[in-house]
Structures are given as structure tokens and as C-alpha cells.
Write an enzyme that holds these catalytic residues in place. Structure first.
Site, PDB file in Angstrom:
ATOM      1  N   LYS A   1      -2.533 -11.238   3.182  1.00 47.31           N
ATOM      2  CA  LYS A   1      -1.237 -11.913   3.311  1.00 47.31           C
ATOM      3  C   LYS A   1      -1.147 -12.712   4.615  1.00 47.31           C
ATOM      4  O   LYS A   1      -0.506 -13.773   4.655  1.00 47.31           O
ATOM      5  CB  LYS A   1      -0.100 -10.894   3.211  1.00 47.31           C
ATOM      6  CG  LYS A   1       0.007 -10.239   1.834  1.00 47.31           C
ATOM      7  CD  LYS A   1       0.158 -11.281   0.715  1.00 47.31           C
ATOM      8  CE  LYS A   1       0.380 -10.648  -0.640  1.00 47.31           C
ATOM      9  NZ  LYS A   1       0.536 -11.642  -1.727  1.00 47.31           N
TER      10      LYS A   1
ATOM     11  N   SER B   1       4.356 -11.416   1.757  1.00 42.10           N
ATOM     12  CA  SER B   1       4.839 -10.063   2.026  1.00 42.10           C
ATOM     13  C   SER B   1       5.262  -9.968   3.482  1.00 42.10           C
ATOM     14  O   SER B   1       4.766 -10.706   4.343  1.00 42.10           O
ATOM     15  CB  SER B   1       3.729  -9.043   1.751  1.00 42.10           C
ATOM     16  OG  SER B   1       4.085  -7.756   2.233  1.00 42.10           O
TER      17      SER B   1
ATOM     18  N   TYR C   1      -4.749  -5.448   2.508  1.00 40.90           N
ATOM     19  CA  TYR C   1      -3.575  -6.168   2.022  1.00 40.90           C
ATOM     20  C   TYR C   1      -2.983  -7.044   3.121  1.00 40.90           C
ATOM     21  O   TYR C   1      -2.662  -8.217   2.890  1.00 40.90           O
ATOM     22  CB  TYR C   1      -2.537  -5.168   1.523  1.00 40.90           C
ATOM     23  CG  TYR C   1      -1.350  -5.808   0.846  1.00 40.90           C
ATOM     24  CD1 TYR C   1      -1.459  -6.350  -0.428  1.00 40.90           C
ATOM     25  CD2 TYR C   1      -0.108  -5.866   1.478  1.00 40.90           C
ATOM     26  CE1 TYR C   1      -0.374  -6.941  -1.062  1.00 40.90           C
ATOM     27  CE2 TYR C   1       0.983  -6.456   0.859  1.00 40.90           C
ATOM     28  CZ  TYR C   1       0.840  -6.991  -0.408  1.00 40.90           C
ATOM     29  OH  TYR C   1       1.916  -7.578  -1.022  1.00 40.90           O
TER      30      TYR C   1
END
Length: 253
Positions: free
Chosen positions: A162, A145, A158
Site C-alpha cells: 500500500k 489503506s 501489506y
């Protein structure tokens, strides 16, 4: 004088595995590989959904099969790679549970890390083991991402997951390189899919997205397909341990 020849973007004769392939980015990348000539194994938890997707791909004249897989089941991942060799492995399985960092629940943290980091790690490990045993090298790709390169409100978990994938890839690239195995990530911006639709429908979040994407539109799954084919192909023969940002300029600032 002999002119140089562009390396092929074709994947004819290759076998590819794509996880999270029942919808969204994963399905798009799997279709891209099939269009480029690879035999593609579409893997995801939902056998019924996979069956419908694979039937459509076959009806279009491409080579595909379905494999029901829970990527968090490490033994199931081992079993998959015991019986099959893949030249290309793209992991698109992922999870997002957003909240303010001070409100993060332990269950949410564990769930995100279990899929985005732990599963990604062991899929890459088992893919590399199989490629080393085959002795023909290969390409491993993680769908990461843009949030692997920046921070974001309500995205501490998150982003952490990542960023971890990017570090994992760099270390694995050093280890796997001598065997001719390349490992990279694709880092998309917000891509319009069924899962992201609620985010796009929130006026405040949509304004945030539009402010940060420098191009005059949002991302669609087709924007990721070319990147996936490039990293899988001979055209990316000297590309490893890095990330390909498909972020519309989000990280340019």
C-alpha cells in the site's frame, strides 16, 4: 456580485469502471457511482456473483453492466480498455496475507504484490492511455489503506504494497496531469465486511482496532461511498496525487 457555485457531485453522463465490485468496498463504490448518475461497469472475477449484483442495481433503476475480469491478467486488462472508454476508474481489487515479517512466505509476498501493486499499476496505466486517447481527462482512484501511512504488526507485506501504491499515484499524477487526468487513493481504516469479519471477531484484534480508531465506532462500507463520489466528481477538480484518509483518526497520532 456573482456568487460562486459549488461544483457538482453528480456523475450524470459519465462512464465508470469499478474492479473488485462483487462485494465489500468495491461494490459499495460502484453502487455510489450508479446512484450519482454514472453508467457503471462492475468488474470482478466471479461472473455469477456480479450478475446478481448488477441485476439488483438495474432493478433499483440505475445503469450498470457486468464484466468478468482477473485484474492480474494484464492482457485481459488491455483488452477491456481497448473497446471501452471510462471517465472514472476505481480499482478496489486487493489481497491481504498477514504474518510476522520474519515468517513471510515468498508465495504470500508475490501474491499480495501481484494484486495490490502490479495489477493496480497496469490498471492505472491502461485507464490513462484510454483517457488520453479520448482527450477528455478523467479520474483514477485506487482503494489503498490507512496502512499506506503507518505500520502494523504482522502487516509488513501489506503495508509495503500500500505504501507502493501511494508512491505510484504521486508519480503518475505528475505524468497524467497535463492530460487532465487525476489519480488519487482512498485509505480506509478497518471496514466491517464479510472478509474482515474474522478480524473483528478476534477479541485481541478488536481491542487493537478500538484503541486506534478515535471515533466511537468501526467503519462500514457506506463511509467510503461519499469519498469515492467526491474524488470522481468535479468537486475534486484540483485534487490529484494524494490520498483521502477515511480512517476514523487512526493516523492522527
Amino acid at each position: 456580485m456573482t456568487l460562486p457555485k459549488t461544483p457538482s457531485f453528480r456523475l450524470d453522463g459519465k462512464r465508470a469502471l469499478v474492479t473488485g465490485a462483487s462485494r465489500g468496498i468495491g461494490m459499495a463504490c460502484a453502487v455510489a457511482y450508479a446512484e450519482a448518475g454514472a453508467h457503471v461497469t462492475f468488474a470482478a472475477r466471479s461472473a455469477d456473483t456480479l450478475s446478481g449484483v448488477v441485476n439488483e442495481v438495474r432493478s433499483a433503476g440505475y445503469q450498470a453492466d457486468a464484466y468478468a475480469l482477473d485484474v492480474t491478467d494484464t492482457q485481459a486488462v488491455r483488452d477491456l480498455f481497448k473497446g471501452q472508454h471510462f471517465d472514472i476508474v476505481l480499482n478496489s481489487a486487493g489481497l491481504a496475507r498477514h504474518s510476522a515479517a520474519i515468517d513471510t512466505a515468498e508465495d504470500d509476498f508475490d501474491a499480495v504484490m501481484n494484486i495490490n501493486v502490479r495489477a493496480a499499476y497496469f490498471i492505472a496505466q491502461q485507464a490513462a492511455k484510454a483517457m488520453i486517447a479520448q482527450g477528455t481527462g478523467g479520474s483514477i482512484i485506487q482503494i489503498s489503506s490507512q496502512m499506506a501511512h503507518v505500520g502494523g504488526i504482522d502487516r509488513a507485506v501489506y503495508c509495503s504494497s500500500k505504501h507502493a501504491v501511494e508512491g505510484m499515484n504521486k508519480a503518475m499524477a505528475i505524468e497524467f496531469g497535463p492530460a487532465g487526468i487525476r489519480i488519487n487513493s482512498i485509505c480506509p481504516t478497518f471496514i466491517l465486511t464479510e472478509l474482515t469479519k474474522p478480524t473483528f471477531e478476534d477479541p485481541e484484534k478488536r481491542a487493537w482496532i478500538d484503541r486506534n480508531i478515535k471515533l466511537p465506532r468501526v467503519g462500514v462500507v457506506e463511509d467510503i461511498m461519499g469519498a469515492a463520489v467526491f474524488l470522481a466528481s468535479d468537486a475534486a477538480g484540483m485534487v490529484t496525487g494524494t490520498s483521502l484518509l477515511v480512517d476514523g483518526g487512526w493516523t492522527a497520532e
